[in-house]
Scaffold this motif. Structure first.
Motif, PDB file in Angstrom:
ATOM      1  N   VAL A 410       0.832  -1.203   0.000  1.00 15.24           N
ATOM      2  CA  VAL A 410       0.000   0.000   0.000  1.00 15.24           C
ATOM      3  C   VAL A 410       0.864   1.249   0.000  1.00 15.24           C
ATOM      4  N   GLY A 411       1.922   1.245   0.825  1.00 14.41           N
ATOM      5  CA  GLY A 411       2.817   2.400   0.863  1.00 14.41           C
ATOM      6  C   GLY A 411       3.504   2.654  -0.464  1.00 14.41           C
ATOM      7  N   MET A 412       3.935   1.604  -1.130  1.00 14.73           N
ATOM      8  CA  MET A 412       4.617   1.768  -2.422  1.00 14.73           C
ATOM      9  C   MET A 412       3.681   2.319  -3.491  1.00 14.73           C
ATOM     10  N   ILE A 413       2.478   1.743  -3.567  1.00 18.02           N
ATOM     11  CA  ILE A 413       1.563   2.200  -4.609  1.00 18.02           C
ATOM     12  C   ILE A 413       1.028   3.599  -4.317  1.00 18.02           C
ATOM     13  N   SER A 414       1.084   4.016  -3.036  1.00 19.78           N
ATOM     14  CA  SER A 414       0.607   5.350  -2.691  1.00 19.78           C
ATOM     15  C   SER A 414       1.524   6.459  -3.198  1.00 19.78           C
ATOM     16  N   THR A 415       2.704   6.098  -3.686  1.00 20.13           N
ATOM     17  CA  THR A 415       3.613   7.119  -4.224  1.00 20.13           C
ATOM     18  C   THR A 415       3.233   7.565  -5.630  1.00 20.13           C
ATOM     19  N   VAL A 416       2.395   6.794  -6.304  1.00 17.36           N
ATOM     20  CA  VAL A 416       2.147   7.044  -7.732  1.00 17.36           C
ATOM     21  C   VAL A 416       1.402   8.363  -7.952  1.00 17.36           C
ATOM     22  N   LEU A 417       0.239   8.507  -7.344  1.00 18.96           N
ATOM     23  CA  LEU A 417      -0.572   9.696  -7.609  1.00 18.96           C
ATOM     24  C   LEU A 417       0.085  10.994  -7.117  1.00 18.96           C
ATOM     25  N   PRO A 418       0.658  11.037  -5.899  1.00 16.74           N
ATOM     26  CA  PRO A 418       1.343  12.276  -5.516  1.00 16.74           C
ATOM     27  C   PRO A 418       2.477  12.655  -6.463  1.00 16.74           C
ATOM     28  N   THR A 419       3.183  11.646  -6.968  1.00 17.42           N
ATOM     29  CA  THR A 419       4.266  11.933  -7.923  1.00 17.42           C
ATOM     30  C   THR A 419       3.710  12.553  -9.196  1.00 17.42           C
ATOM     31  N   ILE A 420       2.628  11.984  -9.709  1.00 15.98           N
ATOM     32  CA  ILE A 420       2.014  12.526 -10.929  1.00 15.98           C
ATOM     33  C   ILE A 420       1.530  13.957 -10.696  1.00 15.98           C
ATOM     34  N   ILE A 421       0.917  14.190  -9.527  1.00 11.67           N
ATOM     35  CA  ILE A 421       0.436  15.542  -9.207  1.00 11.67           C
ATOM     36  C   ILE A 421       1.592  16.530  -9.172  1.00 11.67           C
ATOM     37  N   LEU A 422       2.696  16.161  -8.520  1.00  5.11           N
ATOM     38  CA  LEU A 422       3.840  17.069  -8.417  1.00  5.11           C
ATOM     39  C   LEU A 422       4.517  17.277  -9.765  1.00  5.11           C
ATOM     40  N   VAL A 423       4.621  16.219 -10.565  1.00  4.68           N
ATOM     41  CA  VAL A 423       5.225  16.358 -11.897  1.00  4.68           C
ATOM     42  C   VAL A 423       4.387  17.299 -12.753  1.00  4.68           C
ATOM     43  N   ALA A 500       3.314  18.013   3.679  1.00  2.00           N
ATOM     44  CA  ALA A 500       4.677  18.451   3.986  1.00  2.00           C
ATOM     45  C   ALA A 500       5.665  17.932   2.951  1.00  2.00           C
ATOM     46  N   ILE A 501       5.467  16.693   2.495  1.00  2.00           N
ATOM     47  CA  ILE A 501       6.368  16.124   1.490  1.00  2.00           C
ATOM     48  C   ILE A 501       6.236  16.881   0.174  1.00  2.00           C
ATOM     49  N   GLY A 502       4.992  17.127  -0.260  1.00  2.00           N
ATOM     50  CA  GLY A 502       4.787  17.860  -1.512  1.00  2.00           C
ATOM     51  C   GLY A 502       5.386  19.242  -1.482  1.00  2.00           C
ATOM     52  N   GLY A 631      19.653  16.841  -6.855  1.00  2.00           N
ATOM     53  CA  GLY A 631      18.605  16.238  -7.676  1.00  2.00           C
ATOM     54  C   GLY A 631      18.315  14.805  -7.268  1.00  2.00           C
ATOM     55  N   GLY A 632      19.374  14.021  -7.038  1.00  2.00           N
ATOM     56  CA  GLY A 632      19.183  12.632  -6.622  1.00  2.00           C
ATOM     57  C   GLY A 632      18.512  12.529  -5.272  1.00  2.00           C
ATOM     58  N   ALA A 633      18.898  13.406  -4.337  1.00  2.00           N
ATOM     59  CA  ALA A 633      18.311  13.375  -3.000  1.00  2.00           C
ATOM     60  C   ALA A 633      16.835  13.758  -3.027  1.00  2.00           C
ATOM     61  N   ILE A 634      16.484  14.749  -3.834  1.00  3.01           N
ATOM     62  CA  ILE A 634      15.081  15.162  -3.926  1.00  3.01           C
ATOM     63  C   ILE A 634      14.219  14.020  -4.465  1.00  3.01           C
ATOM     64  N   ALA A 635      14.701  13.347  -5.516  1.00  2.88           N
ATOM     65  CA  ALA A 635      13.913  12.285  -6.145  1.00  2.88           C
ATOM     66  C   ALA A 635      13.736  11.086  -5.209  1.00  2.88           C
ATOM     67  N   SER A 636      14.847  10.557  -4.688  1.00  2.00           N
ATOM     68  CA  SER A 636      14.719   9.364  -3.846  1.00  2.00           C
ATOM     69  C   SER A 636      14.122   9.710  -2.494  1.00  2.00           C
ATOM     70  N   GLY A 637      14.432  10.903  -1.970  1.00  2.00           N
ATOM     71  CA  GLY A 637      13.885  11.305  -0.679  1.00  2.00           C
ATOM     72  C   GLY A 637      12.379  11.428  -0.714  1.00  2.00           C
ATOM     73  N   MET A 638      11.853  11.950  -1.821  1.00  2.00           N
ATOM     74  CA  MET A 638      10.401  12.087  -1.937  1.00  2.00           C
ATOM     75  C   MET A 638       9.728  10.713  -1.945  1.00  2.00           C
ATOM     76  N   MET A 639      10.248   9.777  -2.746  1.00  2.00           N
ATOM     77  CA  MET A 639       9.623   8.455  -2.836  1.00  2.00           C
ATOM     78  C   MET A 639       9.676   7.717  -1.504  1.00  2.00           C
ATOM     79  N   LEU A 640      10.838   7.765  -0.870  1.00  2.00           N
ATOM     80  CA  LEU A 640      10.985   7.059   0.395  1.00  2.00           C
ATOM     81  C   LEU A 640      10.114   7.694   1.478  1.00  2.00           C
ATOM     82  N   ALA A 641      10.030   9.019   1.491  1.00  2.00           N
ATOM     83  CA  ALA A 641       9.199   9.698   2.488  1.00  2.00           C
ATOM     84  C   ALA A 641       7.723   9.357   2.307  1.00  2.00           C
ATOM     85  N   LEU A 642       7.245   9.358   1.067  1.00  2.00           N
ATOM     86  CA  LEU A 642       5.848   8.999   0.808  1.00  2.00           C
ATOM     87  C   LEU A 642       5.566   7.559   1.225  1.00  2.00           C
TER      88      LEU A 642
END
Length: 806
Positions: A410-423, A500-502, A631-642
């Motif tokens: 559930v946690g992994m799949i929950s990263t999809v929509l917030p990522t799309i929204i932010l992109v 907060a993550i967004g 750039g690398g920290a922002i990308a991986s940090g966002m996914m792991l935090a979500l």
């Protein structure tokens, strides 16, 4: 008349507002709105004081929680003062030797800005904690006497103090510092002074980020060490209810709710709030219209949030959906008003270039809606009203292993929509206005922070209220009311973390854009960085690794600190006659002291890596590699935090679904026990490691922007010898921390003595009197409660009534 030439040229030669204003007019709305927020805080405190505090036992429990929270923050700030002094001195020396503006006062300007940011961040966290620990018992009493609606109002009022303190101190402090930093440059034109001041106030963000990181890490370790220790021994081993007064760790657990989720979250969003404004000001350059806009929009947001506060309310007997809607009304009202106020400001500021102004307005709207959407998505994945959380409860049929597997999925799949929204937000705003548009999207997202943070900070107050009800032996209907508020608080906390993550990602990306400009990495055609370049890609890989290292250190710290709590709780159950049957009182102060000592020790190593990694890479290798690292920290940090925040929230509410709704047979079943295990795993996910990652990516970005003038134009490896200094400090610090705090292994099998734990407690206890005396200023000695009692809280051990609650 002062005329901003860039503003004038971009406005078709206009000589009227805003191109003709001076610096004090530029920050006037920020100063005024910040003052309004602080006046509103006084109003909220007055309203909160009207709510009665309950009986003597309730108050003595609340006073123990308050005193423990103060003792922790006092110890934490004592350690942080050494860090602040070191960084103040470093900035003073560096920028005096090599001043970016060629003015020798740059050293004191940068260091003073750093000190102001750190001090105001700490002050907002302390004040929010102090009010939350006063509102908890008032919420319990409201739940007992007045019902659900009034209990929600009291808890939300306490949370609103935190929200409006953050935006008030943030906007007022930043506006004042920005104005003062434009002074003293002699005959320099205003646009040049604005540019110099924009560089200097990055120090304000650096100070705020530093305090936020340590507050989040130490508070998160404290709260989850106490929570895990209390749950594993109390619920699993001793089979006693949550918040049972027989559990020695229960007071520490309730203290942790305040130092982690109130003071920690407040410091986190304080930094996001000021960081987004700093990024927009920096990217605005010398155009006075672009520089003033984020301050004015943030000011309008404060006014809108005040109106939103009064829109929150519900009725007795409301279910979870209705309670959530009660809080969302406040956010919706605030959001609509921000859109209206922003449109008026845009029309006023960009009257001679309206096309550009409305593009900026579109970015503000996009950011605001993106924040709301991320909150809705997070609610879906973490509320037990929806399928994802219910599926985790269903997985408990086959044991705790499948609960953990389902929760991770559930946690992994929950990263999809917030990522799309932010992109979509990033691409849309970049197409409209470029990097400045992304920064204004972050400002828009955070514009209603006063009421948004209130919905988050309300949760720990409701949680504490339930704990007080349980420990004071109040009627079951009181606990039912507080449990409903607590379950809502779990969801609002999860949505707050998603928000907060967004905002952290948008803020960090804006700061990254500003860094590339200040470091001389941009050309007339755009950014001169090739992601395929080995130097840049090496930075990306290093940056992608850092959030995992940081999360690992904080997770291991929770396990280590929880082990110390487990040893102590087991010792007390074994050695204190009558504790199991409720005829003796637990020594909760020992657990409070252990959590305090462990958390301040464990925050050092993650803090070292967060602060020194960008400095080391920037000077040792160069600004191009540092760009890749960010750039690398922002990308991986966002996914792991979500992943961590949403999985942890879902695990927590899968347990609440059973306890509140009676699903799958209710409490005490094997399914319930399986979900308790999942909740225990999720605790450090959602309250320690996950939230800390937001600050990690912002802190590294603001540090990079702060040091950008020192590396402007540097080639790869050009000043590598300077990079050896922070690298050496990092290596030596790692060695010393490992040998001081990590080398000894703990035996938590139950056969070990608590000798090391007891020694740590004695070290902390030696300063208890000083800590308590220093804390007295927030609640005056001899202050009386609503019913006329003396609520003196001079010691965390005073006055707990011992009675049989078994």
């Amino acid at each position: 008349m002062v005329l901003n030439s860039l503003c004038s040229s971009l406005s078709g030669g206009s000589t009227r507002f805003p191109c003709d204003i001076d610096a004090i007019t530029l920050v006037s709305v920020g100063l005024g709105a910040g003052g309004v927020a602080l006046v509103f805080v006084l109003f909220l405190l007055f309203e909160l004081r009207k709510a009665p505090r309950g009986n003597d036992l309730m108050n003595s429990i609340s006073d123990k929680i308050k005193s423990g929270a103060r003792a922790f923050l006092f110890a934490e700030y004592k350690y942080l003062s050494l860090f602040v002094l070191a960084m103040f001195s470093a900035l003073l020396i560096l920028y005096t030797i090599d001043p970016p503006s060629n003015d020798k006062t740059d050293g004191i300007r940068y260091s003073a800005s750093f000190l102001a940011g750190g001090t105001l961040s700490a002050l907002s966290g302390w004040t929010g904690m102090a009010v939350a620990t006063d509102a908890n018992v008032r919420t319990t009493q409201a739940a007992d006497v007045r019902g659900l609606a009034m209990a929600l109002r009291v808890a939300f009022t306490g949370g609103a103090v935190m929200g409006f303190m953050v935006v008030g101190l943030g906007l007022l402090g930043l506006s004042a510092m920005y104005f003062f930093m434009t002074l003293g440059y002699g005959d320099e034109p205003l646009e040049q002074r604005l540019d110099f001041a924009a560089d200097v106030i990055t120090g304000f963000g650096f100070g705020a980020s530093s305090i936020a990181l340590f507050a989040r890490v130490a508070g998160g370790i404290y709260t989850k060490a106490a929570d895990v220790g209390a749950d594993l021994v109390g619920k699993v081993e001793m089979d006693i209810p949550e918040d049972d007064p027989r559990n020695p760790a229960v007071i520490a657990d309730n203290v942790g709710d305040n130092v982690g989720d109130v003071a920690g979250m407040g410091a986190d969003l304080f930094e996001s709030f000021v960081g987004s404004i700093i990024a927009a000001i920096t990217l605005g350059g010398q155009d006075i219209a672009l520089v003033m806009l984020p301050l004015w929009i943030a000011g309008a947001g404060i006014v809108a949030a005040v109106y939103g506060f009064f829109a929150v309310g519900t009725k007795d007997g409301a279910n979870q959906r209705q309670l959530m809607m009660a809080l969302q009304k406040g956010i919706m009202v605030s959001s609509v008003l921000v859109l209206v106020f922003s449109a008026i400001i845009i029309k006023f500021v960009f009257q001679d270039r309206e096309d550009y102004g409305w593009k900026v307005y579109a970015c503000i709207c996009i950011g605001l809606f993106a924040g709301i959407l991320i909150g809705q998505v997070t609610e879906y994945f973490t509320s037990y009203s929806f399928w994802p959380v219910k599926s985790i409860t269903e997985a408990g049929v086959t044991g705790p292993a499948t609960v953990i597997i389902q929760g991770l999925g559930v946690g992994m799949i929950s990263t999809v929509l917030p990522t799309i929204i932010l992109v979509a937000t990033i691409l849309g705003c970049n197409a409209l206005v470029g990097g400045y548009g992304i920064a204004m999207a972050a400002v828009g997202m955070l514009s209603t922070l006063g009421v948004t943070l209130a919905t988050d900070a309300y949760g720990p107050i409701a949680d504490n209220a339930g704990g007080i009800a349980e420990m004071a032996g109040l009627d079951e209907h009181v606990r039912d009311t507080t449990d409903a508020l607590d379950a809502l608080g779990n969801t609002t906390a999860a949505t707050g973390k998603g928000f907060a993550i967004g905002s952290a990602v948008l803020t960090a990306l804006s700061l990254l854009s500003a860094f590339t400009e200040k470091a001389g990495l941009t050309t007339a055609n755009g950014l001169s960085i090739n992601i395929g370049d080995p130097v840049v890609l090496s930075g990306v890989l290093l940056g992608a690794m850092l959030p995992f290292l940081f999360a690992a250190l904080t997770m291991l710290s929770v396990q280590k600190a929880a082990g110390a709590i487990i040893i102590e709780v087991r010792r007390q159950f074994d050695e204190i006659p009558g504790l199991r049957d409720g005829t003796a009182e637990a020594d909760s102060d020992q657990c409070v002291a252990i959590s305090t000592q462990s958390s301040v020790e464990e925050m050092i190593l993650p803090g070292l890596y967060a602060v020194l990694s960008p400095i080391t890479v920037g000077f040792l290798i160069g600004p191009r590699c540092l760009t890749g690292l960010l750039g690398g920290a922002i990308a991986s940090g966002m996914m792991l935090a979500l992943l961590m925040a949403n999985a942890g929230g879902a695990w927590d509410n899968s347990k609440k679904y059973i306890e509140i709704e009676g699903a799958k047979g209710g409490k005490g079943t094997d399914i319930h026990k399986a979900c308790v295990v999942g909740d225990t795993v999720g605790d450090p996910f959602k309250d320690t490691s996950g939230p800390s990652l937001n600050i990690l990516i912002k802190l590294m970005s603001i540090i990079s922007l702060t040091i950008a003038p020192l590396m402007e134009g540097d080639d790869d490896w050009e000043v590598w010898y300077y990079g050896l200094i922070p690298l050496g400090v990092l290596l030596i610090g790692t060695y010393l921390v490992y040998h001081a705090f990590w080398r000894e292994e703990q035996d938590i099998t139950g056969t070990a003595t608590a000798s090391k734990t007891r020694k740590d407690v004695e070290d902390v206890g030696a300063n208890d009197d000083d800590n308590n005396n220093a804390a007295q200023g927030l609640v005056p000695q001899g202050e009386q409660s609503q019913d006329g009692r003396d609520t003196d809280v001079s010691s965390p051990t005073d006055g707990l009534v011992t009675e049989d609650l078994s």
